[in-house]
Scaffold this motif. Structure first.
Motif, PDB file in Angstrom:
ATOM      1  N   UNK A 194       0.722  -1.317  -0.060  1.00 30.73           N
ATOM      2  CA  UNK A 194      -0.062  -0.018   0.016  1.00 30.73           C
ATOM      3  C   UNK A 194       0.833   1.051   0.013  1.00 30.73           C
ATOM      4  N   UNK A 195       2.008   1.227   0.559  1.00 32.61           N
ATOM      5  CA  UNK A 195       2.993   2.465   0.725  1.00 32.61           C
ATOM      6  C   UNK A 195       3.789   2.563  -0.567  1.00 32.61           C
ATOM      7  N   UNK A 196       3.901   1.822  -1.221  1.00 37.23           N
ATOM      8  CA  UNK A 196       4.852   1.717  -2.426  1.00 37.23           C
ATOM      9  C   UNK A 196       4.200   1.844  -3.906  1.00 37.23           C
ATOM     10  N   UNK A 197       3.318   0.611  -4.022  1.00 36.67           N
ATOM     11  CA  UNK A 197       2.734   0.578  -5.414  1.00 36.67           C
ATOM     12  C   UNK A 197       1.684   1.490  -5.704  1.00 36.67           C
ATOM     13  N   UNK A 198       2.083   2.775  -5.799  1.00 37.50           N
ATOM     14  CA  UNK A 198       0.982   3.636  -6.313  1.00 37.50           C
ATOM     15  C   UNK A 198       1.234   4.182  -7.540  1.00 37.50           C
TER      16      UNK A 198
END
Lengths: 420, 429
Positions: B413-417
Motif C-alpha cells: 500500500x505504501x509503495x505501489x502507487x
C-alpha cells in the motif's frame, strides 16, 4: 558422472553429490539438423510447456512448480555440429530444506513426464491456440536475435560461412517454415521426434539412484529403436576468403572472423586444440586480449570461441568502424605468431593452468557439467574433467603449434555501424 | 585472533567474521566445494560523484564514470606486469565489476588459493596510474561504452533510472560517457582511490574450503594498518515524484522492449529493516507478476508479453525501485494493464492474495534464497551485497519465513502507487 544405458538410444547419467541445495535434471533430445524439421522441433518445447493432460495450461504448470518450492524448467534449443538438440533443463530444492516432508524431485519428474508424454491434445493434434501463439512468439524470437549485436554478428558470420552446408541451417528453423506449421503437422513432428531422437538424461544432486532410474525408465518405456548413426561433415580446406559487410544503424562495428579449425572434438588432438584456443583468445591472458585490447587499445572485447563439433573457430570483437582493417590484421598476426611457433613459456603455462582450472571448476556448476559431458558423449569422447586435465598436462608447445597450422580463415563478417 | 562464528542450522550454513587489524571486515564462509571464490569490494560506485574525506576542506566533484575507470586501472601494476598475468601464473580466473554503489574485485580458483588471495589483496592495495596508462584505457573503455550504447537491454534499464530519478546520481551511466572519461587524470584517480579504498570502507568475502586462520594469515602478509578515513558523501535531494513518466528511445531492435519502474522512497534503509523490506517486495512481485499468476498468464495468452517478462526489486545505497521488464508489441497498453493490476490489489488486497497463496509464494521466495547457497560465487557476491547494507545473508531465509501477510500488505500500500510509476521503452527504428 556414471553413465547407464536405459535402452539402445536412451542413457541416464548420474552424478551423486550432496554439496548442492538443488537437484538438477536435464533431458537432451538430439536429431539430425534438417531444414524440413528444424522449425517444428524447435517449436516443440515451447508448445509442450504450454500445457499437458494433467496440467492443461501454463498457469497450472507453474502453480504446480510453485508447490514444489519454486521448481523450474526451461526448454533450450542448441546446435552441436549437424545435430539439433532440444533440451529440457530443470532444477528443484533438495527435500531436506523443505518446511514439511515432501518428495520434490519425484513431483518434478512426474510433472516432466506429463509435459513430455501426455500433451494437451484436441482431435489428435496440439491445441490450435497454443500452436498459433507459440508460432508468433517463435517468429518474434528469431527476429529479435539481432537485438544482441555481439551474438548477432557471430551468428551471421556462421550463416554466411556455412550457407551450403547442413550446419548452416538455423537450430531455430526459419520464419517461413514457422508460418506453415499447423497443430496437425506439429503433432506429427512430435510423434516423429520422440520416436527417433537420441535421448540423454543428466542428473546432478542427491537422489535414491534406484528410484530415479526406475522413474526415468518408466518415463521412456514406450520408446524403442536405436541410436541414429551420425557422421559429422567437416571441411578443412578453404578456397579464398569470403568477405561480407552489412550495415546497421549502430555505434560500434562488430567484426567476426570465421576460421576452419581443422580439429574437432571427435579427434585425438582436440585437447591440443583447446589449449591453442586458450592461448589465442580464450582468456584475459591470451594473445588477442593482450595485444588487440591491451596493447593497441582497439576494443573492449576480442576473444575466440570454437564450435568443437564442426571444426570452426570464431573471433569476435567490437571496434570503431575505421579500425576494422587494423583489428583484422592484428588478429591474423596473432594467429600467425602461434603458427610460427612464437609462444612464450608464460603464455603456454598460463593457458595450461587456466584450462585446468576451468575443468576443475566444472564440478561445482551442474548445468555446465551436464552440457560438458553431453557434448563429449555426442562425439564418442569419453573424457571426464579429470582425464581432460591429464591430457592438457601432457601437451607441449609443438602439439599446439601443430594444430594451429590447420586453422585457416574462411569468412570475414563485418557489421558496420552507420548513422542513417 | 578471535573469530565470531555465526550459524544457521536450518539451512546448514555458517560463517566466520573478524576485523583485521588493518580495519578491514573479513567474512569467511566455509563451503565443501572445489571452487574457491573471493571478492574484495569497496562501497564506492557511480553514484559517488561528490565527496570529501573528513580531513579535506572542500567537497570535490569528479567526472562521471570514474569509479568504473578506476576499477580498470587497478589491474595495472608499477612493475608493468598485468594483474591477469599474475593470476594466470596460479591458474585463477579473475574479474571485476562496478555498479552504482560498489566496486568489486574477484577471483575463483581450485588450487593455489592463498597465492591468488594474496594477489587480490595486493593489487587492489597498490594503485599505479600514469598519464600514459590512463590514455590507453580511454580507448578500451570508449569501446565498452559504445558497446552498451547499442545494447537495448542496458539502454532500457538506464533510461528507466533517468525516468525515475530527478537528481539522484544513480541516473548517471556507470561507465560515464566517452566525453566524461576523457577528463580523467591520474591525479583525480588517486583522489578517488585514497578516499574510498581504505579498509574501513571495504570488505573481503571468501567462500570455499578454507578457514579464518588461513585468510587472516594472507591479510596479515599484505594489508597494512591504516589510519581510518571518514568519508562524507553528498547526494542531491531527490523529490518523491518520478522525473518523467516515460522515456522512449529508438534502437535496432525487432520489436519494443519496456521497463516499468515503481519508485520506492522509503530509503535509505539498512540492516534488518532493509532485509525485511526486500523480502516483502520479493513476495509482492512473485505474487502479482510471476509466471504462475493471473496477470502473466492472461497477458501472455493475449500476446501482449512473452517469456522474457521478468520482475525484481532493485535496491542500492539510497535508492530502490521495483522493475517489471520485457518485450511487448504495445508497451502503452501493457503499462495500463500494470497500473490496473496494481490498483486492483490496492482495492482488494486480501481478496486477491489468499492466505494459501501467501504461504506458497513465501516458500518459493524462501527456496530461491536457500538455493543461492549452492555456489561459492553466489555466496560471496550476495554476502557482500547484504553487508554493504548492514544486512546478513545468513539471516535472510529466516526473515522471509517470518514475514506476515499484514506486513506485506502495508509495504504494498505504501509503495505501489500510480504516481510512483515510470516507464522506459525502446522502439524499433
Amino acid at each position: 558422472m556414471i553413465r547407464e544405458k536405459i535402452s539402445d538410444r536412451i542413457s541416464l547419467n548420474i552424478s551423486q553429490t550432496d554439496k548442492f541445495k538443488t537437484n538438477f535434471l536435464s533431458i537432451f533430445f538430439s536429431v539430425p539438423l534438417e531444414y524440413e524439421n528444424a522449425t517444428e522441433y524447435a517449436l516443440l518445447p515451447k508448445v509442450l510447456l504450454r500445457g499437458s493432460g494433467n496440467y492443461p495450461d501454463m498457469k497450472s504448470i507453474n502453480r504446480r512448480m510453485d508447490q514444489l518450492y519454486g521448481a523450474n524448467m526451461s526448454g533450450v534449443v542448441l546446435k552441436r555440429g549437424e545435430r539439433q538438440v532440444i533440451g529440457f533443463m530443470s532444477g528443484c530444492l533438495c527435500n531436506k530444506y523443505a518446511f514439511e516432508k515432501i518428495d520434490i524431485l519425484k513431483g518434478l519428474t512426474d510433472l516432466i513426464n506429463d509435459l513430455l508424454f501426455n500433451p494437451n491434445l484436441c482431435n489428435g493434434a496440439f491445441l490450435q491456440s497454443y500452436v498459433e501463439s507459440e508460432k508468433k512468439n517463435h517468429i518474434d524470437y528469431i527476429k529479435s536475435l539481432k537485438n544482441n549485436k555481439n551474438q548477432y554478428a557471430v551468428q551471421r558470420c556462421r550463416e554466411e560461412m556455412c550457407k551450403n552446408e547442413a550446419y548452416g541451417i538455423s537450430e531455430y528453423g526459419s520464419i517461413e517454415q514457422t508460418e506453415k506449421v499447423t497443430p496437425e503437422s506439429l503433432y506429427r513432428a512430435y510423434k516423429n521426434f520422440i520416436s527417433v531422437a537420441d535421448i540423454d538424461v543428466f542428473f546432478v544432486g542427491k537422489c535414491d539412484k534406484d528410484v530415479l532410474t526406475d522413474d526415468i525408465k518408466k518415463m521412456f518405456s514406450s520408446l524403442t529403436g536405436s541410436r541414429i548413426s551420425f557422421k559429422p561433415q567437416i571441411i578443412t580446406s578453404v578456397s579464398g576468403v569470403n568477405t561480407v559487410t552489412e550495415e546497421m544503424n549502430i555505434n560500434q562495428g562488430k567484426l567476426t572472423l570465421g576460421f576452419r579449425s581443422g580439429t574437432t572434438i571427435y579427434d585425438e588432438d582436440y585437447s591440443a586444440f583447446s589449449l591453442f584456443n586458450e592461448i589465442f583468445g580464450g582468456s584475459p591472458s591470451s594473445k588477442l586480449f593482450m595485444n588487440v585490447r591491451e596493447k593497441l587499445s582497439l576494443c573492449y572485447y576480442c576473444s575466440s570461441s570454437p564450435e568443437a563439433h564442426k571444426g570452426l573457430l570464431f573471433v569476435a570483437s567490437g571496434i570503431e568502424v575505421e579500425n576494422k582493417e587494423k583489428a583484422q590484421q592484428e588478429i591474423l598476426n596473432q594467429l600467425e605468431e602461434i603458427q610460427n611457433g612464437n609462444i612464450t613459456d608464460t603464455e603456454f603455462d598460463s593457458a595450461v593452468k587456466s584450462l585446468i582450472n576451468a575443468y576443475s571448476e566444472l564440478d561445482d556448476d551442474p548445468y555446465s557439467l551436464s552440457l560438458w559431458y553431453y557434448g563429449r558423449f555426442l562425439a564418442g569422447n569419453t573424457d571426464t574433467p579429470e582425464t581432460a586435465i591429464q591430457k592438457i598436462m601432457s601437451l607441449t608447445k609443438e602439439d599446439v603449434i601443430k594444430v594451429s597450422r590447420n586453422v585457416v580463415l574462411d569468412t570475414v563478417y563485418f557489421l558496420k555501424g552507420v548513422n542513417v | 585472533m578471535n573469530y565470531t562464528l555465526k550459524e544457521n542450522k536450518k539451512i546448514n550454513e555458517k560463517y566466520y567474521y573478524f576485523k583485521h587489524k588493518s580495519g578491514l571486515d573479513v567474512f569467511v564462509i566455509p563451503k565443501d566445494l572445489g571452487t574457491y571464490y573471493s571478492v574484495f569490494g569497496t562501497k564506492y560506485g557511480s553514484i559517488d560523484r561528490t565527496f570529501k574525506k573528513d580531513t579535506d576542506k572542500e567537497f570535490i566533484t569528479v567526472p562521471d564514470g570514474i569509479a568504473h575507470f578506476l576499477e580498470h586501472k587497478l589491474f595495472e601494476n608499477e612493475d608493468g606486469v598485468d594483474t591477469f598475468s599474475r593470476y594466470a601464473e596460479y591458474g585463477a580466473s579473475a574479474n571485476a565489476y562496478t555498479s552504482s554503489d560498489k566496486t568489486a574485485y574477484l577471483f575463483s580458483c581450485t588450487e593455489n588459493f592463498k597465492e591468488s588471495l594474496e594477489i587480490l589483496l595486493d593489487f587492489v592495495s597498490h594503485p599505479y596510474f600514469t598519464k600514459q596508462t590512463v590514455d590507453k584505457e580511454q580507448g578500451i573503455i570508449s569501446q565498452e561504452i559504445r558497446m552498451y550504447e547499442d545494447n537495448p537491454n542496458w539502454r532500457v534499464y538506464f533510461n528507466l533510472l533517468r525516468a525515475l530519478y530527478h537528481n539522484h546520481t544513480v541516473r548517471i551511466d556507470t561507465a560515464g560517457t566517452v566525453e566524461s572519461i576523457s577528463k580523467i587524470t591520474p591525479e583525480i584517480l588517486y583522489d578517488c582511490y585514497n578516499t574510498f579504498y581504505n579498509p574501513g570502507n571495504m570488505v573481503l568475502c571468501v567462500s570455499g574450503k578454507t578457514t579464518p586462520e588461513e585468510v587472516e594469515a594472507v591479510c596479515d602478509k599484505v594489508l597494512k594498518e591504516c589510519v581510518p578515513v571518514k568519508i562524507e558523501r553528498k547526494y542531491e535531494d531527490e523529490p518523491a515524484t518520478v522525473c518523467q513518466k516515460n522515456i522512449t528511445e529508438k534502437l535496432e531492435v525487432a520489436f519494443p522492449l519496456f521497463s516499468i519502474g515503481i519508485k520506492d522512497n522509503d530509503v535509505p534503509l539498512s540492516g534488518k529493516a532493509l532485509m525485511k523490506k526486500q523480502a516483502e517486495h520479493d513476495i509482492i512481485l512473485e505474487k502479482i507478476f510471476s509466471k504462475s499468476g493471473d496477470f502473466y498468464n492472461r497477458l501472455y495468452n493475449e500476446g501482449l508479453i512473452n517469456n522474457k517478462f521478468s520482475c525484481g526489486y532493485e535496491r542500492g545505497i539510497s535508492f530502490a525501485f521495483a522493475d517489471i521488464s520485457g518485450e511487448s508489441r504495445d508497451p502503452e497498453k501493457l503499462l495500463s494493464e500494470v497500473e490496473k493490476e496494481l490498483s486492483g490489489y490496492i482495492e482488494n488486497f486480501d481478496l486477491l492474495f489468499s492466505d494459501e497463496d501467501f504461504e506458497t509464494v513465501k516458500r518459493v521466495v524462501y527456496s530461491k534464497n536457500v538455493q543461492e547457497w549452492g555456489s561459492t560465487e553466489d555466496i560471496a557476491n550476495i554476502f557482500m551485497d547484504f553487508y554493504f547494507m548492514d544486512g546478513d545473508m545468513l539471516d535472510y531465509p529466516d526473515i522471509v519465513a517470518s514475514i506476515t501477510k499484514q506486513e506485506v500488505k502495508e509495504c504494498f500500500m505504501n509503495t505501489y502507487k500510480k504516481d510512483a510509476i515510470a516507464m522506459s521503452v525502446i522502439l524499433p527504428r
